[in-house]
Design a protein around this motif. Sequence first.
Motif, PDB file in Angstrom:
ATOM      1  N   GLY A   9     -13.305  -3.058 -22.401  1.00  0.00           N
ATOM      2  CA  GLY A   9     -12.377  -3.721 -21.480  1.00  0.00           C
ATOM      3  C   GLY A   9     -10.956  -3.567 -21.976  1.00  0.00           C
ATOM      4  O   GLY A   9     -10.125  -4.475 -21.868  1.00  0.00           O
ATOM      5  N   ALA A  10     -10.652  -2.379 -22.489  1.00  0.00           N
ATOM      6  CA  ALA A  10      -9.417  -2.171 -23.254  1.00  0.00           C
ATOM      7  C   ALA A  10      -8.153  -2.271 -22.421  1.00  0.00           C
ATOM      8  O   ALA A  10      -7.069  -2.496 -22.968  1.00  0.00           O
ATOM      9  N   CYS A  11      -8.262  -2.120 -21.117  1.00  0.00           N
ATOM     10  CA  CYS A  11      -7.054  -2.084 -20.287  1.00  0.00           C
ATOM     11  C   CYS A  11      -6.736  -3.413 -19.620  1.00  0.00           C
ATOM     12  O   CYS A  11      -5.723  -3.531 -18.925  1.00  0.00           O
ATOM     13  N   GLY A  12      -7.566  -4.425 -19.809  1.00  0.00           N
ATOM     14  CA  GLY A  12      -7.273  -5.740 -19.258  1.00  0.00           C
ATOM     15  C   GLY A  12      -6.234  -6.470 -20.076  1.00  0.00           C
ATOM     16  O   GLY A  12      -5.732  -5.958 -21.091  1.00  0.00           O
ATOM     17  N   GLY A  13      -5.909  -7.695 -19.663  1.00  0.00           N
ATOM     18  CA  GLY A  13      -4.877  -8.462 -20.354  1.00  0.00           C
ATOM     19  C   GLY A  13      -5.221  -8.737 -21.808  1.00  0.00           C
ATOM     20  O   GLY A  13      -4.393  -8.521 -22.713  1.00  0.00           O
ATOM     21  N   ILE A  14      -6.432  -9.213 -22.059  1.00  0.00           N
ATOM     22  CA  ILE A  14      -6.858  -9.465 -23.438  1.00  0.00           C
ATOM     23  C   ILE A  14      -7.138  -8.156 -24.155  1.00  0.00           C
ATOM     24  O   ILE A  14      -6.761  -7.971 -25.316  1.00  0.00           O
ATOM     25  N   GLY A  15      -7.789  -7.218 -23.471  1.00  0.00           N
ATOM     26  CA  GLY A  15      -8.136  -5.951 -24.095  1.00  0.00           C
ATOM     27  C   GLY A  15      -6.931  -5.177 -24.579  1.00  0.00           C
ATOM     28  O   GLY A  15      -6.927  -4.644 -25.704  1.00  0.00           O
ATOM     29  N   SER A  16      -5.889  -5.101 -23.768  1.00  0.00           N
ATOM     30  CA  SER A  16      -4.695  -4.353 -24.186  1.00  0.00           C
ATOM     31  C   SER A  16      -3.993  -5.043 -25.349  1.00  0.00           C
ATOM     32  O   SER A  16      -3.451  -4.382 -26.239  1.00  0.00           O
ATOM     33  N   ALA A  17      -4.021  -6.394 -25.361  1.00  0.00           N
ATOM     34  CA  ALA A  17      -3.446  -7.117 -26.499  1.00  0.00           C
ATOM     35  C   ALA A  17      -4.234  -6.828 -27.770  1.00  0.00           C
ATOM     36  O   ALA A  17      -3.662  -6.636 -28.851  1.00  0.00           O
ATOM     37  N   LEU A  18      -5.549  -6.776 -27.655  1.00  0.00           N
ATOM     38  CA  LEU A  18      -6.393  -6.454 -28.811  1.00  0.00           C
ATOM     39  C   LEU A  18      -6.071  -5.061 -29.343  1.00  0.00           C
ATOM     40  O   LEU A  18      -5.893  -4.870 -30.552  1.00  0.00           O
ATOM     41  N   CYS A  19      -5.985  -4.093 -28.441  1.00  0.00           N
ATOM     42  CA  CYS A  19      -5.672  -2.723 -28.870  1.00  0.00           C
ATOM     43  C   CYS A  19      -4.325  -2.666 -29.577  1.00  0.00           C
ATOM     44  O   CYS A  19      -4.187  -2.050 -30.645  1.00  0.00           O
ATOM     45  N   ARG A  20      -3.334  -3.313 -28.986  1.00  0.00           N
ATOM     46  CA  ARG A  20      -1.991  -3.307 -29.566  1.00  0.00           C
ATOM     47  C   ARG A  20      -1.981  -3.929 -30.955  1.00  0.00           C
ATOM     48  O   ARG A  20      -1.364  -3.392 -31.891  1.00  0.00           O
ATOM     49  N   ARG A  21      -2.703  -5.034 -31.106  1.00  0.00           N
ATOM     50  CA  ARG A  21      -2.691  -5.738 -32.387  1.00  0.00           C
ATOM     51  C   ARG A  21      -3.453  -4.974 -33.468  1.00  0.00           C
ATOM     52  O   ARG A  21      -3.024  -4.932 -34.629  1.00  0.00           O
ATOM     53  N   PHE A  22      -4.584  -4.371 -33.117  1.00  0.00           N
ATOM     54  CA  PHE A  22      -5.317  -3.590 -34.118  1.00  0.00           C
ATOM     55  C   PHE A  22      -4.522  -2.357 -34.539  1.00  0.00           C
ATOM     56  O   PHE A  22      -4.488  -2.010 -35.726  1.00  0.00           O
ATOM     57  N   VAL A  23      -3.850  -1.706 -33.597  1.00  0.00           N
ATOM     58  CA  VAL A  23      -2.979  -0.585 -33.951  1.00  0.00           C
ATOM     59  C   VAL A  23      -1.879  -1.061 -34.893  1.00  0.00           C
ATOM     60  O   VAL A  23      -1.539  -0.383 -35.880  1.00  0.00           O
ATOM     61  N   GLY A  24      -1.345  -2.239 -34.614  1.00  0.00           N
ATOM     62  CA  GLY A  24      -0.315  -2.809 -35.480  1.00  0.00           C
ATOM     63  C   GLY A  24      -0.801  -3.095 -36.886  1.00  0.00           C
ATOM     64  O   GLY A  24      -0.002  -3.110 -37.838  1.00  0.00           O
ATOM     65  N   GLU A  25      -2.104  -3.303 -37.021  1.00  0.00           N
ATOM     66  CA  GLU A  25      -2.701  -3.538 -38.342  1.00  0.00           C
ATOM     67  C   GLU A  25      -2.992  -2.235 -39.079  1.00  0.00           C
ATOM     68  O   GLU A  25      -3.467  -2.253 -40.212  1.00  0.00           O
ATOM     69  N   GLY A  26      -2.724  -1.107 -38.426  1.00  0.00           N
ATOM     70  CA  GLY A  26      -2.976   0.177 -39.050  1.00  0.00           C
ATOM     71  C   GLY A  26      -4.345   0.762 -38.741  1.00  0.00           C
ATOM     72  O   GLY A  26      -4.758   1.757 -39.350  1.00  0.00           O
ATOM     73  N   ASP A  27      -5.071   0.154 -37.791  1.00  0.00           N
ATOM     74  CA  ASP A  27      -6.400   0.622 -37.436  1.00  0.00           C
ATOM     75  C   ASP A  27      -6.336   1.704 -36.364  1.00  0.00           C
ATOM     76  O   ASP A  27      -5.340   1.843 -35.643  1.00  0.00           O
ATOM     77  N   THR A  28      -7.409   2.463 -36.252  1.00  0.00           N
ATOM     78  CA  THR A  28      -7.597   3.413 -35.165  1.00  0.00           C
ATOM     79  C   THR A  28      -8.485   2.761 -34.120  1.00  0.00           C
ATOM     80  O   THR A  28      -9.532   2.206 -34.449  1.00  0.00           O
ATOM     81  N   VAL A  29      -8.079   2.816 -32.861  1.00  0.00           N
ATOM     82  CA  VAL A  29      -8.790   2.118 -31.792  1.00  0.00           C
ATOM     83  C   VAL A  29      -9.475   3.113 -30.873  1.00  0.00           C
ATOM     84  O   VAL A  29      -8.850   4.072 -30.400  1.00  0.00           O
ATOM     85  N   LEU A  30     -10.755   2.883 -30.638  1.00  0.00           N
ATOM     86  CA  LEU A  30     -11.488   3.556 -29.567  1.00  0.00           C
ATOM     87  C   LEU A  30     -11.443   2.610 -28.381  1.00  0.00           C
ATOM     88  O   LEU A  30     -12.088   1.567 -28.387  1.00  0.00           O
ATOM     89  N   ALA A  31     -10.638   2.957 -27.393  1.00  0.00           N
ATOM     90  CA  ALA A  31     -10.372   2.065 -26.260  1.00  0.00           C
ATOM     91  C   ALA A  31     -11.304   2.426 -25.109  1.00  0.00           C
ATOM     92  O   ALA A  31     -11.139   3.474 -24.477  1.00  0.00           O
ATOM     93  N   LEU A  32     -12.282   1.566 -24.852  1.00  0.00           N
ATOM     94  CA  LEU A  32     -13.286   1.842 -23.823  1.00  0.00           C
ATOM     95  C   LEU A  32     -12.963   1.058 -22.556  1.00  0.00           C
ATOM     96  O   LEU A  32     -12.756  -0.147 -22.599  1.00  0.00           O
ATOM     97  N   ASP A  33     -12.956   1.765 -21.438  1.00  0.00           N
ATOM     98  CA  ASP A  33     -12.724   1.140 -20.144  1.00  0.00           C
ATOM     99  C   ASP A  33     -13.285   2.065 -19.071  1.00  0.00           C
ATOM    100  O   ASP A  33     -13.493   3.263 -19.319  1.00  0.00           O
ATOM    101  N   ILE A  34     -13.523   1.516 -17.902  1.00  0.00           N
ATOM    102  CA  ILE A  34     -14.020   2.331 -16.793  1.00  0.00           C
ATOM    103  C   ILE A  34     -12.882   3.038 -16.055  1.00  0.00           C
ATOM    104  O   ILE A  34     -13.100   3.997 -15.317  1.00  0.00           O
ATOM    105  N   ASP A  35     -11.645   2.595 -16.270  1.00  0.00           N
ATOM    106  CA  ASP A  35     -10.473   3.087 -15.544  1.00  0.00           C
ATOM    107  C   ASP A  35      -9.754   4.156 -16.370  1.00  0.00           C
ATOM    108  O   ASP A  35      -8.971   3.846 -17.279  1.00  0.00           O
TER     109      ASP A  35
END
Length: 257
Positions: A9-35
């Motif tokens: 659910g990476a592109c929703g409101g919570i999902g995009s915040a999660l992706c942004r924050r993990f990237v900010g922590e230096g992590d690599t994100v696999l962003a899964l979404d249907i869109d």
Amino acid sequence: MNRVVLVTGACGGIGSALCRRFVGEGDTVLALDIDAAALDSLVAQLGADRVTPVVADLGDAAAVQQAVAAAVRLRGPVEVLVANAGAADASTLASTDAASWQRDVHLNLNGTYHTVEAVRASMVERQRGVMVLIGSVNGMAALGHPAYSAAKAGLISYTKALALELGRFGIRANIVCPGTVKTQAWQARVDKNPQVFEDLKKWYPLRDFATPDDIADAVLFLASPMARVITGVALPVDGGLMAGNRLMAEELTLEKL
């Protein structure tokens, strides 16, 4: 932290915040979404070096397995799973039919199971991993959307089963249960009642709601070494909503609380 993190659910409101924050922590994100188009936009915002788009329908177990496996071949094994994807359909029992019931349960409960299955064996083999599921206060009390709520209640039980059975492999599993969060998912209700958020504040002891970043804060903590012995926990992030019913308490005590 330089981990590989799968966020659904990476592109929703919570999902995009999660992706942004993990990237900010230096992590690599696999962003899964249907869109796919929304994923392209997310990657453009956060950088293709840190975010890999994973297009899949969580209702299709084989498609999820294949899409995650392809991303893992590019980026490495998933160390943190955040099973965030979810949505609600019918708001009452009266408006629920067999089709809407199946949609809510299939996405929210079965879709999460499909996601976990895509990473579980690898985590067991590597003897480590973190799973954070995103539930809802609807899974803890009757607050409308009965099929969605039943699915989210199921996720709490499922999280405990994961913690119980996978702990011996060094895998932790917890579930975050948001209350009201101001995201695009609320737009239909705002259109119906522009004062909906003000009307709801009276039910929250803090008189405030979580933001997507507040949910991300809780997830980042549970995914971090600071939570190394926390597993099997259902954590409300809800401004105190699940602490009790203040309005009822005032009527019972005849005191202003």
